[in-house]
Design an enzyme around this catalytic site. Structure first.
Site, mmCIF file in Angstrom:
data_model
loop_
_atom_site.group_PDB
_atom_site.id
_atom_site.type_symbol
_atom_site.label_atom_id
_atom_site.label_comp_id
_atom_site.label_asym_id
_atom_site.label_seq_id
_atom_site.Cartn_x
_atom_site.Cartn_y
_atom_site.Cartn_z
ATOM 1 N N GLU A 463 0.812 -1.217 0.000
ATOM 2 C CA GLU A 463 0.000 0.000 0.000
ATOM 3 C C GLU A 463 0.842 1.262 0.000
ATOM 4 O O GLU A 463 0.477 2.272 -0.605
ATOM 5 C CB GLU A 463 -0.954 0.021 1.207
ATOM 6 C CG GLU A 463 -2.153 -0.886 1.099
ATOM 7 C CD GLU A 463 -1.857 -2.322 1.480
ATOM 8 O OE1 GLU A 463 -0.723 -2.604 1.920
ATOM 9 O OE2 GLU A 463 -2.758 -3.164 1.333
ATOM 10 N N HIS A 533 -9.215 -5.109 10.253
ATOM 11 C CA HIS A 533 -9.875 -4.817 8.969
ATOM 12 C C HIS A 533 -11.204 -4.105 9.173
ATOM 13 O O HIS A 533 -12.066 -4.151 8.310
ATOM 14 C CB HIS A 533 -10.157 -6.110 8.202
ATOM 15 C CG HIS A 533 -8.948 -6.727 7.564
ATOM 16 N ND1 HIS A 533 -7.904 -7.247 8.289
ATOM 17 C CD2 HIS A 533 -8.613 -6.909 6.266
ATOM 18 C CE1 HIS A 533 -6.994 -7.735 7.461
ATOM 19 N NE2 HIS A 533 -7.401 -7.536 6.224
#
Lengths: 735, 434
Positions: A463, A533
């Site tokens: 990322e 998450h």
């Protein structure tokens, strides 16, 4: 019995050394340009250190004295439209790039820097380092953040390795420009300079991989000066020959003597040729040495981490001397000419400094000070955090009567993304699995890879690198990346790029470029993905100036808000909640071009009793609770825009003045809560209108767990929302 | 020097009261003890008497306005004093308050809130420093805009916090008719309409008029609603033969003729009730939430109807009171009730009530308890009815008495014993004279 067969890398790492033949063959004009540029850099930096010693440089002055050969040798192999960026130790790269941009034909010893444009460039560089308004970034960036986009100087960076992913973005744009024919003269390339220290950080290594995977024309130029501050490279890595890392990633690599500018030039020339021909990234390790400590005017030996003998050995191989000696040997220069060159350059740069400084009237010792008129106006301190909003399409009013059609939320996402890719060739989508699985993990990019194979990029799981690549793309002004984070929690993985780079770049560089990154981030609360998450990132992003935040709760709003987000020159976080993906809603028929105005909230239920502020999936829950507590006559506002600059303060104010009570409803955990920030703003703005403390509904303290019941307990539920209404009632004296 | 007159604490724990009417005007010379204003509280209207002589220099409170106890309401001046000396005196009064608030306070005590003028709030009686009054920002803003001292209002929020609706209620009831507390479940008050400004305003073309509620009416409405909905009432009735008592009454009145006093049937029934309560101490009790309180003295509230509603002054020590003293007290109460001059303390206490509608020919009725009292006796008319005596039909003067009792305090048998004792005392009335 097992057998071992040595494997070979698909590409090589070679050590390039020059011979006398190379010097003979070198274009005298090249050597002359090298000498003039290196002398300019050396003198400039010595004067910077002198100013630092006088206390006139605010913050550190990281000198590159000793390393001029690697930067100048490298940049001379580039052309003006090629890009470079670097680290906190970047004066030499920046100066070399600027000088080469201004004088691509070379620089003459006889002329030195007696050139109006060159002097102006040096003046703007010096004033930027001193933090003055005539600097390239108005003094915002200073020594560590030097940017001159026109010259291809993309911006130096104070986060070790932080600029590397951004350089990859520039390189991707250059490659795409060349492939789509919009670039002239073949493929431009980007060189990202960093040191031995940055060779060990994730963003750099992630970008090695990403650049190689996508064949980006990006050169990783390692100025290995052996010391990360005081830590020797051999102390912190098992392979101190840093060039050796390239082949492991499939990157063609060179190792050169950084004290030999011609060797650097030749290596860079070979690397550029490799890149321009579309063969992908390159890596050059230049062994070099900074004569001084990390920053300031003292040698490293003064701090005890290296010896004076070592320093003398390196100084004996000084790159300026090297070029001068080779030129004198070949009759291209005399010793007197060299000394004359140096004194003329010294005189010119001293003249620049004299124009910036004056005698300090308060000093009894004859000290200098910055001329007061040169400081930036402190009223501009926040200027350029965001760009002026622009819009490129028609607005659709909330009450507008249009023919509608029913559409699933996630399909509306794919619809509008596809529409924008069709109308704007600069839109690029990147993220993990966005190109597969029929539109990524949730179908939001369905069909786009087939229609736009070059602009829908399935990324490696890195990322930091691909978010930064998006940032670099956006800074070109030609591309609008739409980056997807599969889960919002990944923002922490990419935090440097998201917050240090993308969020700050525009302001830090004095508004030289926009930063039109759209970051689609999935909020997956309730999906059972557990503690790592399940976050709502709104509260975190709200703390970061530069980012705008969009939180659509309906398919119709999503389309309009995404279009508005893509018009802006600012980074925009677009939140998507998994609970909404499958929801159906009415969208205008045959219209994917409408915009919803920047900073406009939506009053989803009018009322006079209490102002309920919410966003995303919690809007519907707030509406449900408001009906169950109709006695409280709630006004439910879907905020839609959440950041400080875009929040619809007018609508909120009007509502609070009417109701005098506020309930903020969000689903996620308390620690990263958005409502905390919002409540603080509200109480300061509207204190006199409040009839009770601002009430808030949030999830619990901990991140949601995997266990279904624990997750449900961790997130704010309808019961929690109703409890929030009860608290409002209690504070109104009702039962 | 000018003298400040402040709102007195009419009831011991009252926090506010309203000026219903000024009885003097600016410029009037008044004597000590002269009534200068009528003050209305929840239960009574009382006259405020001047404590010193002087000339009325300024009236600070509009009639109908409710103010906090201790607030300045008027200023008396001496000859030669002008407006500026009044201003100085008022300023000095608030200055004294400030210095009071600057006295050392425990470190965990909140400093007094500032009023909207930025000054410390007006102090109550100087012996007890005012506690901090909580109010919300919007309540303070609205009160300031309207020129109202927000700290004078009653708060309906948590910890008595003064809310927006408390201010709005005060503003929509300028006649000082704000109930001291809002019923817990009442919705936020609607915007005041033009007709609710304290006067009965018949709407054009309508066949009704809306009468504004007086403080007393509000108190009655609230207390009785609370009683009827929260206290478990039960009822016991008994018929009492009145012939002997009526005969005794005639004899007494003949004897009282020279005094001008006149004993009523009600007086005698009251005296009988006093005796019955002495006989049945379990009925002379009140409900205290977590205990039952029994009384050694017999104090009975007597309902007196007035034009505005019911007043219930208390006859104390009924068991020890002579008939003549009882008659005198009752006569005084009735006179003063009709003119609203019952004093607050005369309305307080009482473990039991007597209410009588006999004068209207009512045969019988059931009353609502007045908490925390556990019993109320409702008395109808004494009338001639056919009765059966020793198997023979006869005519007798009979009165029906109905006891309403709080079952938490009084069981059915206790109620029956009380009525039985009452009947015996009325039917053998000479005991009333003992």
């Amino acid at each position: 019995m097992s057998t071992d067969t040595p494997l070979t890398y698909s590409t090589t790492c070679v050590e390039l050394r020059t011979s006398s033949d190379d010097w003979d063959a070198a274009d005298p004009a090249l050597l002359e340009a090298m000498l003039v540029q290196m002398t300019t850099v050396r003198v400039f930096e010595e004067i910077v250190l002198q100013l630092a010693g006088e206390g006139l440089v605010h913050g550190p002055a990281h000198s590159s004295i000793g390393q001029e050969g690697s930067a100048v040798g490298s940049v001379l192999a580039l052309r003006g439209s090629d890009g470079v960026n670097g680290t906190h130790r970047g004066h030499h790269q920046f100066l070399a790039k600027g000088l080469t941009f201004l004088r691509p034909e070379g620089m003459k010893v006889a002329e030195g820097i007696k050139d109006e444009q060159v002097l102006e460039f040096l003046h703007r560089t010096m004033t930027e380092i001193l933090g003055l308004k005539s600097g390239f970034s108005g003094g915002r960036g200073g020594s560590m953040h030097l940017q001159w986009l026109k010259a291809g100087a993309l911006g130096t960076n104070a986060i070790v390795g932080g600029g590397v992913p951004l350089a990859a973005g520039n390189a991707w744009a250059q490659r795409h420009d060349a492939q789509t024919g919009s670039g002239t003269n073949g493929m431009d390339v980007t060189v990202t300079y960093f040191g031995d220290g940055a060779s060990n950080i994730g963003s750099t290594l992630e970008t090695f991989n990403l650049a190689a995977a996508w064949d980006l024309p990006l050169c990783f130029f390692i100025e290995n000066n052996l010391y990360a501050v005081s830590t020797h490279v051999s102390d912190v890595t098992g392979e101190p020959r840093l060039g050796a890392r390239g082949p492991g990633f499939g990157i063609k690599s060179w190792r050169v003597d950084g004290m030999d500018p011609l060797a650097v030039y030749l290596a860079q020339q070979a690397a550029v040729q490799h890149m321009r021909s579309g063969k992908g990234p390159t890596l050059i390790e230049a062994e070099t040495y900074r004569y001084f400590h990390q920053n300031g005017p003292f040698p490293g030996s003064a701090f005890g981490y290296r010896s004076k003998e070592e320093e003398k050995q390196w100084r004996d191989r000084d790159p300026l001397d090297k070029v001068a000696v080779e030129m004198i040997q070949r009759g291209l220069l005399t010793g007197e000419q060299r000394e004359d060159l140096q004194s003329r350059i010294t005189e010119m740069i001293t003249g620049i400094v004299d124009g910036i400084t004056e005698k300090d009237p308060e000093s009894s010792k004859g000290a200098r000070r910055i001329r007061p008129a040169l400081w930036p106006d402190t009223l501009t301190v926040d200027d350029g955090v965001r760009a002026e909003p622009v819009t490129a399409g028609p607005f659709l009013d909330d009450g507008a009567q249009t023919a509608t059609t029913t559409r699933r939320f996630v399909d509306a996402i794919a619809d509008v993304l596809g529409r924008r890719m069709a109308t704007d060739p600069g839109v690029v989508i990147l993220g993990e699995d966005v190109h597969r699985l029929k539109g990524g993990t949730n179908g939001a990019t369905r069909g786009l890879k087939d229609s736009y194979p070059d602009r829908v990029l399935g990324t490696p799981i890195s990322e930091n690198a691909f978010a930064g690549l998006g940032g670099g793309l956006a800074m070109t002004g030609r591309y609008k990346p739409i980056v997807e984070f599969m889960y919002s929690d990944f923002l922490w993985v990419a935090a440097d790029q998201v917050f240090n780079q993308i969020a700050k770049a525009r302001h830090m560089f004095g508004g030289q470029s926009g930063m039109p990154v759209v970051l689609r981030s999935k909020v997956a609360m309730g999906a059972g993905y557990g503690s790592q998450h399940s976050m709502d990132p709104a509260g975190i992003f709200a703390t970061s100036p530069g980012w705008r935040i969009v939180a659509p709760s309906t398919p119709r709003d999503y389309i309009g808000l995404m279009n508005t987000a893509l018009d802006l020159q600012d980074p925009v976080l677009v939140l998507e909640h998994v609970d909404l993906y499958g929801e159906k809603g009415e969208i205008p028929e045959d219209d994917l071009d409408y915009r919803l105005p920047l900073g406009q909230a939506s009053i989803r239920r009018a009322g006079k009793g209490v102002t309920v502020l919410s966003y995303l999936n919690m809007v519907d829950m707030a509406l449900l609770a408001a009906e169950q507590r109709a006695d409280l006559d709630a006004e439910v506002i879907d905020l839609r825009w959440l950041d400080r600059a875009s929040l619809d303060w007018d609508t909120i104010e009007e509502s609070i003045q009417k109701t005098n009570n506020v309930l903020i409803i969000e689903q996620g955990a308390r620690g990263t809560s958005y409502g905390a920030w919002l409540a603080d703003e509200i109480q300061r703005r509207f204190f006199d209108y409040l009839d009770q403390p601002i009430q808030r509904v949030t999830g619990r303290e901990a991140s949601p767990s995997i266990s279904k019941v624990l997750e449900a307990a961790a997130n704010a539920s309808l019961d929690d929302v109703l409890a929030g209404f009860d608290e409002v009632a209690r504070n109104l004296g009702h039962s | 020097m000018a003298t400040i007159i402040t709102m007195p604490a009419v009831v011991a724990d009252a926090t506010e009261a309203a000026i219903q009417q000024w009885l003097v005007s600016v410029g009037d010379t008044i004597a000590a003890g002269q009534p200068i204003a009528e003050i209305e509280t929840e239960k009574a209207t009382v006259e405020l008497e001047a404590e010193a002589q002087g000339t009325v220099g300024r009236l600070l409170i509009e009639p109908g306005t409710s103010v906090e106890v201790g607030e300045p309401i008027a200023v008396l001046v001496e000859p030669g004093e002008d407006e500026s000396s009044i201003d100085r005196q008022i300023a000095a009064a608030s200055g004294a308050t400030e210095s009071e608030s600057q006295q050392p306070v425990p470190s965990d005590t909140e400093a007094p809130t500032l009023t909207d003028t930025g000054e410390a709030p007006a102090a109550g009686p100087s012996t007890s420093p005012r506690e901090r009054v909580f109010s919300t920002p919007i309540a303070r803003k609205l009160a300031k805009d309207a020129g109202v001292d927000v700290t004078a209002l009653n708060g309906s929020g948590p910890q008595g916090r003064i809310l927006r609706r408390d201010v709005e209620l005060a503003l929509s009831h300028p006649a000082g008719t704000v109930p001291t507390t809002l019923p817990a479940d009442s919705p936020a008050p609607a915007e005041p309409s033009a007709g609710t400004k304290g006067e009965a305003v018949p709407l054009a073309g309508s066949n009704f008029e809306d009468l504004p509620l007086s403080g007393m009416r509000r108190a009655i409405a609230r207390r009785l609603t609370e009683s009827k909905t929260t206290v478990p009432h039960f009822y016991v009735s008994i018929d009492v033969s009145m012939d002997a008592l009526l005969a005794l009454r005639r004899q007494i009145n003949d004897g009282f003729e020279s005094t001008g006093l006149k004993v009523t049937v009600n007086d005698l029934v009251l005296k009988a009730l006093g005796g019955a309560l002495t006989d049945t101490p379990a009925a002379n009790a009140t409900w205290q939430g977590d205990s039952i309180r029994r009384y050694s003295s017999v104090d009975v509230s007597v309902a007196i109807a007035t034009d505005d509603g019911l007043l219930t002054p208390v006859i104390r020590g009924l068991d020890r009171l002579s008939i003549s003293a009882l008659v005198q007290t009752m006569t005084d109460y009735k006179e003063r009730a009709s003119t609203g001059r019952i004093r607050q303390q005369e309305l307080e206490g009482g473990a039991f009530s007597l209410t009588n509608l006999g004068m209207y020919g009512t045969k019988e009725f059931s009353a609502i308890l007045n908490p925390p009292q556990a019993g109320i006796l409702a008395v109808g008319a004494a009338e001639q009815r056919p009765v059966v005596r020793d198997g023979e039909l006869a005519v007798a003067t009979v009165m029906t008495c109905t006891l309403s009792a709080d079952h938490r305090v009084i069981d059915g048998s206790v109620g029956a014993q009380l009525l039985s004792s009452l009947k015996r005392r009325i039917e053998t009335p000479l005991s009333l004279l003992l």
